[in-house]
Design a protein around this motif. Structure first.
Motif, PDB file in Angstrom:
ATOM      1  N   GLN A  11       0.855  -1.178   0.000  1.00  0.00           N
ATOM      2  CA  GLN A  11       0.000   0.000   0.000  1.00  0.00           C
ATOM      3  C   GLN A  11       0.894   1.232   0.000  1.00  0.00           C
ATOM      4  OE1 GLN A  11      -2.293   0.854   3.620  1.00  0.00           O
ATOM      5  NE2 GLN A  11      -4.106   1.077   2.331  1.00  0.00           N
ATOM      6  N   THR A  12       0.512   2.238  -0.774  1.00  0.00           N
ATOM      7  CA  THR A  12       1.317   3.451  -0.867  1.00  0.00           C
ATOM      8  C   THR A  12       0.417   4.675  -0.960  1.00  0.00           C
ATOM      9  OG1 THR A  12       3.072   4.572  -2.106  1.00  0.00           O
ATOM     10  CG2 THR A  12       1.474   3.290  -3.393  1.00  0.00           C
ATOM     11  N   ASN A  13       0.979   5.805  -0.638  1.00  0.00           N
ATOM     12  CA  ASN A  13       0.290   7.068  -0.870  1.00  0.00           C
ATOM     13  C   ASN A  13       1.110   7.947  -1.802  1.00  0.00           C
ATOM     14  OD1 ASN A  13       2.315   7.829   0.915  1.00  0.00           O
ATOM     15  ND2 ASN A  13       1.045   9.282   2.014  1.00  0.00           N
ATOM     16  N   ALA A  14       1.954   7.321  -2.597  1.00  0.00           N
ATOM     17  CA  ALA A  14       2.818   8.049  -3.529  1.00  0.00           C
ATOM     18  C   ALA A  14       1.990   8.833  -4.544  1.00  0.00           C
ATOM     19  CB  ALA A  14       3.739   7.065  -4.253  1.00  0.00           C
ATOM     20  N   THR A  15       2.536   9.945  -4.970  1.00  0.00           N
ATOM     21  CA  THR A  15       1.923  10.747  -6.021  1.00  0.00           C
ATOM     22  C   THR A  15       3.006  11.355  -6.882  1.00  0.00           C
ATOM     23  OG1 THR A  15       0.467  12.621  -6.523  1.00  0.00           O
ATOM     24  CG2 THR A  15       1.803  12.802  -4.548  1.00  0.00           C
ATOM     25  N   GLY A  16       2.686  11.593  -8.130  1.00  0.00           N
ATOM     26  CA  GLY A  16       3.605  12.274  -9.029  1.00  0.00           C
ATOM     27  C   GLY A  16       3.344  13.765  -9.100  1.00  0.00           C
ATOM     28  N   HIS A  21       0.630  20.785  -5.448  1.00  0.00           N
ATOM     29  CA  HIS A  21      -0.670  20.181  -5.760  1.00  0.00           C
ATOM     30  C   HIS A  21      -0.871  18.827  -5.082  1.00  0.00           C
ATOM     31  CE1 HIS A  21      -1.369  23.374  -8.562  1.00  0.00           C
ATOM     32  NE2 HIS A  21      -0.335  23.045  -9.292  1.00  0.00           N
ATOM     33  N   ALA A  22       0.090  18.411  -4.268  1.00  0.00           N
ATOM     34  CA  ALA A  22       0.067  17.057  -3.694  1.00  0.00           C
ATOM     35  C   ALA A  22      -0.647  16.956  -2.349  1.00  0.00           C
ATOM     36  CB  ALA A  22       1.491  16.532  -3.551  1.00  0.00           C
ATOM     37  N   GLY A  23      -0.879  18.048  -1.662  1.00  0.00           N
ATOM     38  CA  GLY A  23      -1.414  18.002  -0.303  1.00  0.00           C
ATOM     39  C   GLY A  23      -2.746  17.283  -0.170  1.00  0.00           C
ATOM     40  N   GLN A  26      -2.477  13.425   0.078  1.00  0.00           N
ATOM     41  CA  GLN A  26      -1.526  12.869   1.049  1.00  0.00           C
ATOM     42  C   GLN A  26      -2.101  11.689   1.816  1.00  0.00           C
ATOM     43  OE1 GLN A  26      -0.107  15.956   3.626  1.00  0.00           O
ATOM     44  NE2 GLN A  26       2.010  15.418   3.211  1.00  0.00           N
ATOM     45  N   GLU A  27      -3.382  11.695   2.072  1.00  0.00           N
ATOM     46  CA  GLU A  27      -4.016  10.588   2.802  1.00  0.00           C
ATOM     47  C   GLU A  27      -4.868   9.709   1.886  1.00  0.00           C
ATOM     48  OE1 GLU A  27      -3.523   9.420   5.895  1.00  0.00           O
ATOM     49  OE2 GLU A  27      -1.903  10.871   6.076  1.00  0.00           O
ATOM     50  N   ARG A  28      -4.449   9.604   0.650  1.00  0.00           N
ATOM     51  CA  ARG A  28      -5.037   8.647  -0.309  1.00  0.00           C
ATOM     52  C   ARG A  28      -4.070   7.461  -0.355  1.00  0.00           C
ATOM     53  NH1 ARG A  28      -4.070  10.138  -6.321  1.00  0.00           N
ATOM     54  NH2 ARG A  28      -2.001   9.607  -5.562  1.00  0.00           N
ATOM     55  N   ALA A  53      -9.268  13.508   2.607  1.00  0.00           N
ATOM     56  CA  ALA A  53      -8.452  13.229   1.420  1.00  0.00           C
ATOM     57  C   ALA A  53      -9.278  13.283   0.133  1.00  0.00           C
ATOM     58  CB  ALA A  53      -7.791  11.861   1.547  1.00  0.00           C
ATOM     59  N   TRP A  54      -8.606  13.575  -0.947  1.00  0.00           N
ATOM     60  CA  TRP A  54      -9.176  13.557  -2.293  1.00  0.00           C
ATOM     61  C   TRP A  54      -8.559  12.399  -3.073  1.00  0.00           C
ATOM     62  CZ3 TRP A  54      -9.274  19.083  -4.803  1.00  0.00           C
ATOM     63  CH2 TRP A  54      -9.932  19.974  -3.946  1.00  0.00           C
ATOM     64  N   SER A  55      -9.280  11.930  -4.077  1.00  0.00           N
ATOM     65  CA  SER A  55      -8.760  10.870  -4.945  1.00  0.00           C
ATOM     66  C   SER A  55      -7.656  11.385  -5.860  1.00  0.00           C
ATOM     67  CB  SER A  55      -9.885  10.281  -5.791  1.00  0.00           C
ATOM     68  OG  SER A  55     -10.472  11.285  -6.609  1.00  0.00           O
ATOM     69  N   ALA A  56      -7.736  12.638  -6.225  1.00  0.00           N
ATOM     70  CA  ALA A  56      -6.804  13.274  -7.163  1.00  0.00           C
ATOM     71  C   ALA A  56      -7.146  14.753  -7.178  1.00  0.00           C
ATOM     72  CB  ALA A  56      -6.999  12.692  -8.568  1.00  0.00           C
ATOM     73  N   GLN A  57      -6.442  15.521  -7.962  1.00  0.00           N
ATOM     74  CA  GLN A  57      -6.943  16.840  -8.326  1.00  0.00           C
ATOM     75  C   GLN A  57      -8.049  16.597  -9.351  1.00  0.00           C
ATOM     76  OE1 GLN A  57      -6.266  19.805  -7.144  1.00  0.00           O
ATOM     77  NE2 GLN A  57      -4.416  19.411  -5.948  1.00  0.00           N
ATOM     78  N   ARG A  58      -9.032  17.503  -9.429  1.00  0.00           N
ATOM     79  CA  ARG A  58     -10.115  17.318 -10.398  1.00  0.00           C
ATOM     80  C   ARG A  58      -9.497  17.301 -11.793  1.00  0.00           C
ATOM     81  NH1 ARG A  58     -14.736  19.738 -13.015  1.00  0.00           N
ATOM     82  NH2 ARG A  58     -13.773  21.789 -12.954  1.00  0.00           N
ATOM     83  N   HIS A  59      -9.865  16.254 -12.584  1.00  0.00           N
ATOM     84  CA  HIS A  59      -9.181  16.012 -13.853  1.00  0.00           C
ATOM     85  C   HIS A  59     -10.081  15.271 -14.835  1.00  0.00           C
ATOM     86  CE1 HIS A  59      -8.967  12.189 -11.802  1.00  0.00           C
ATOM     87  NE2 HIS A  59      -8.717  11.618 -12.970  1.00  0.00           N
ATOM     88  N   TRP A  60      -9.615  15.201 -16.082  1.00  0.00           N
ATOM     89  CA  TRP A  60     -10.199  14.315 -17.092  1.00  0.00           C
ATOM     90  C   TRP A  60      -9.101  13.906 -18.057  1.00  0.00           C
ATOM     91  CZ3 TRP A  60     -10.267  15.771 -22.282  1.00  0.00           C
ATOM     92  CH2 TRP A  60     -10.099  17.126 -22.551  1.00  0.00           C
ATOM     93  N   HIS A  61      -9.278  12.715 -18.639  1.00  0.00           N
ATOM     94  CA  HIS A  61      -8.270  12.133 -19.524  1.00  0.00           C
ATOM     95  C   HIS A  61      -8.710  12.169 -20.987  1.00  0.00           C
ATOM     96  CE1 HIS A  61      -6.012  10.270 -16.203  1.00  0.00           C
ATOM     97  NE2 HIS A  61      -7.192  10.054 -15.655  1.00  0.00           N
ATOM     98  N   GLU A  62      -7.784  12.449 -21.871  1.00  0.00           N
ATOM     99  CA  GLU A  62      -8.087  12.377 -23.301  1.00  0.00           C
ATOM    100  C   GLU A  62      -8.237  10.931 -23.757  1.00  0.00           C
ATOM    101  OE1 GLU A  62      -5.385  14.569 -25.785  1.00  0.00           O
ATOM    102  OE2 GLU A  62      -5.791  16.452 -24.719  1.00  0.00           O
ATOM    103  N   GLY A  63      -7.457  10.013 -23.204  1.00  0.00           N
ATOM    104  CA  GLY A  63      -7.439   8.661 -23.739  1.00  0.00           C
ATOM    105  C   GLY A  63      -7.625   7.544 -22.739  1.00  0.00           C
TER     106      GLY A  63
END
Length: 148
Positions: A11-16, A21-23, A26-28, A53-63
């Motif tokens: 299990q990890t809470n790593a982020t890129g 924008h990572a705060g 942190q608890e995901r 905690a949030w799952s991510a920053q609000r986002h959407w993917h092209e692909g």
């Protein structure tokens, strides 16, 4: 045996995300299920969002198509349509290239648990609320293309 033992999957809470924008993530805490199962055609992660905690920053993917299946607790799905409470048994789907930025936020006092399913693609990811853009082969950049 096809049943996975979550306790044996790291299990990890790593982020890129860049530090500024990572705060919120942190608890995901997540476990990559697909590699542990030998699955290569799609990704799946078991995710625990601690309170706040949030799952991510609000986002959407092209692909990349995405789907989440809520297992326990509750989270607020924030997308272009507003806010929707998600509870155990609820499912949300995010088709690739739909332009609908989305995020799960745990605003409760208990852990939120879900499985996220998708097929990571080497295409752009957009973050409508912040100065962030993910470009294939380049990583995270500011919207003007400059590096962090």
């Amino acid at each position: 045996m096809p049943k996975l033992d979550l306790d044996t999957i790291p299990q990890t809470n790593a982020t890129g995300y860049p530090p500024e924008h990572a705060g919120v993530v942190q608890e995901r805490w997540y476990r990559r299920l697909a590699p542990a199962a030998g699955i290569a055609d799609f990704g799946a992660s078991h995710v625990v969002l601690k309170p706040g905690a949030w799952s991510a920053q609000r986002h959407w993917h092209e692909g990349e198509d995405e789907m989440v299946v809520m297992i326990a607790g509750e989270a607020v799905l924030v997308d272009d349509g507003g806010e929707t409470l998600m509870r155990a048994g609820d499912v949300a789907a995010f088709p690739k290239n739909d332009g609908n930025g989305h995020v799960l936020q745990n605003r409760s006092e208990a852990d939120c648990v879900y499985v996220a399913i998708g097929k990571p693609a080497l295409t752009a990811c957009h973050y409508p609320d912040i100065d962030l853009h993910l470009l294939p082969g380049e990583g995270f950049r500011r919207k003007d293309g400059s590096a962090f």
